[in-house]
Scaffold this motif. Sequence first.
Motif, mmCIF file in Angstrom:
data_model
loop_
_atom_site.group_PDB
_atom_site.id
_atom_site.type_symbol
_atom_site.label_atom_id
_atom_site.label_comp_id
_atom_site.label_asym_id
_atom_site.label_seq_id
_atom_site.Cartn_x
_atom_site.Cartn_y
_atom_site.Cartn_z
ATOM 1 N N ASN A 399 97.552 -41.305 -37.606
ATOM 2 C CA ASN A 399 97.323 -40.423 -36.452
ATOM 3 C C ASN A 399 98.628 -39.816 -35.945
ATOM 4 O OD1 ASN A 399 94.469 -41.121 -36.371
ATOM 5 N ND2 ASN A 399 95.156 -43.117 -35.596
ATOM 6 N N LYS A 400 99.489 -39.447 -36.919
ATOM 7 C CA LYS A 400 100.754 -38.751 -36.662
ATOM 8 C C LYS A 400 101.810 -39.620 -35.999
ATOM 9 C CE LYS A 400 98.540 -34.210 -36.360
ATOM 10 N NZ LYS A 400 98.362 -32.962 -35.578
ATOM 11 N N GLU A 401 101.609 -40.944 -35.984
ATOM 12 C CA GLU A 401 102.592 -41.839 -35.379
ATOM 13 C C GLU A 401 102.986 -42.951 -36.355
ATOM 14 O OE1 GLU A 401 101.220 -43.363 -31.681
ATOM 15 O OE2 GLU A 401 101.264 -41.424 -30.660
ATOM 16 N N TRP A 402 104.289 -43.223 -36.430
ATOM 17 C CA TRP A 402 104.804 -44.293 -37.279
ATOM 18 C C TRP A 402 104.721 -45.630 -36.560
ATOM 19 C CZ3 TRP A 402 105.973 -43.661 -42.306
ATOM 20 C CH2 TRP A 402 106.223 -42.374 -42.769
ATOM 21 N N SER A 403 104.472 -46.697 -37.318
ATOM 22 C CA SER A 403 104.516 -48.054 -36.767
ATOM 23 C C SER A 403 104.854 -49.024 -37.891
ATOM 24 C CB SER A 403 103.186 -48.441 -36.112
ATOM 25 O OG SER A 403 102.135 -48.446 -37.059
ATOM 26 N N ILE A 404 105.308 -50.215 -37.503
ATOM 27 C CA ILE A 404 105.679 -51.251 -38.480
ATOM 28 C C ILE A 404 104.420 -52.034 -38.861
ATOM 29 C CG2 ILE A 404 107.020 -53.353 -38.849
ATOM 30 C CD1 ILE A 404 109.075 -52.198 -36.842
ATOM 31 N N ILE A 405 104.094 -52.043 -40.160
ATOM 32 C CA ILE A 405 102.883 -52.719 -40.640
ATOM 33 C C ILE A 405 103.209 -54.020 -41.389
ATOM 34 C CG2 ILE A 405 102.813 -51.341 -42.764
ATOM 35 C CD1 ILE A 405 99.730 -52.497 -40.766
ATOM 36 N N ASN A 406 104.344 -54.045 -42.112
ATOM 37 C CA ASN A 406 104.771 -55.251 -42.836
ATOM 38 C C ASN A 406 106.238 -55.521 -42.539
ATOM 39 O OD1 ASN A 406 102.300 -55.611 -44.236
ATOM 40 N ND2 ASN A 406 102.933 -54.108 -45.767
ATOM 41 N N LEU A 407 106.592 -56.803 -42.444
ATOM 42 C CA LEU A 407 107.980 -57.152 -42.169
ATOM 43 C C LEU A 407 108.274 -58.533 -42.748
ATOM 44 C CD1 LEU A 407 109.755 -56.607 -38.754
ATOM 45 C CD2 LEU A 407 110.267 -58.565 -40.176
#
Length: 420
Positions: A399-407
């Motif tokens: 939805n046009k936004e970056w986020s951290i999914i795996n770390l």
Amino acid sequence: MRSIFMLFLMSSLALNAQNSINEKYYRQLSYNHVSPHVPIIGTHEISSREAENASHYIFRYDDQGRLTEIVNNHYHTEKIHHLTTLGAYKTVFEYKDNVEIRTYYDKNDKRITNERRVYKEVYKHDKKGFKNELRYYDLQDQPMESNWAIAYYKWQKHKKLVVERRFNLKDQAVNVSPYFEFGITGIQYNKQGLVKAHYNLNEKLKVEGNSMGLASYQDTYDEKGNHIRYSYHDKDGKLMKNQWGFSIGEKGYDETGNYVNLAQYDENEKLLGRRPIYSNSTVRLASTPSQKDSAEIREISLGYLVALQELKPELMKRVMNQDLNKVTPGFNPAKKKEEVRPTTYQQMIDFAKSWNKQGNKFPHNPKNQAFILDIYDRMATVKLVSDNWVEYVHLVKLNKEWSIINLIWQHKDVRRYPSN
């Protein structure tokens, strides 16, 4: 010596000629959204040499011209109907009297289910060769239902139609599919053996509308065997909308038979819309990442560290995806072995509230570094290096936004781990 060589050459040529008769290569299968009564037909025939560099199916035949095996080397990923797709690497055909048996295998010759989620299909034919029954079986040869809750089909001839009835394991009548309300149906074939129309029939085998008024769907194929048009009609043959809101679908293909676009029309043949059909027959690679994406990826990655260091739970909520998968390698004393320990999204929010409350978890002026390793469209990989940790981060753009999914992270000081 010359005569022996000529004999060998003639034998090889004869064997190759026999193989060319008993083995054919096709780029596609003829589309089927009607019934398993419809035969499996290959389209867009190619040579064995062309097949070396193309997605294809291999059809093998016995000396009577009957299919004995289909090898599935087709790797395009466009959505194909449940009845068109084989769903197995290898399909084996066996014939006993008036019975045809189809079984399904993976590349290791292990029995598997096909696209209908059944292990074996057993067709029966009458003395004239008409296909009149199909039953499904499991690995123990016990009757089973398909993923459409169908255990067996019955077919009979009626005028110009093949009449089809379907039943579950309780011998109860079943619709043509879970999402389409046709009970008893009549299949009409054209002169080429392709389906021309499919009718909803009553108990007297008369055409009637279902609860929506739909009474038939009709199909058109081009000279290459591509399924180019399908339409929905009432009992009088007039166009009407189906449950998905359109009356006609017109399909486009490329030169090798890959389904590439669809146009839909209403009952007045007015265009409702067009859309591409995606497959890996044509791939558009991601463009070069924008500076905006690079800046946002760096900001989100570093924001995770800042949220911990400066007690900012709202920032942590913004940078972390709710489906976060975060782990760290460590030693489990109870099991006496190394393993990874997970940290949840909610734990990260809680850590941002209190973990550095005393202000002694990080240096006064922390050194946070983010190295973007790769960006591809809506995925990114970043290496984070801080005073305490080294971390690898996967980010996703939704939805046009970056986020951290795996770390995954570990302590910067490797002395905290057993030596390898």
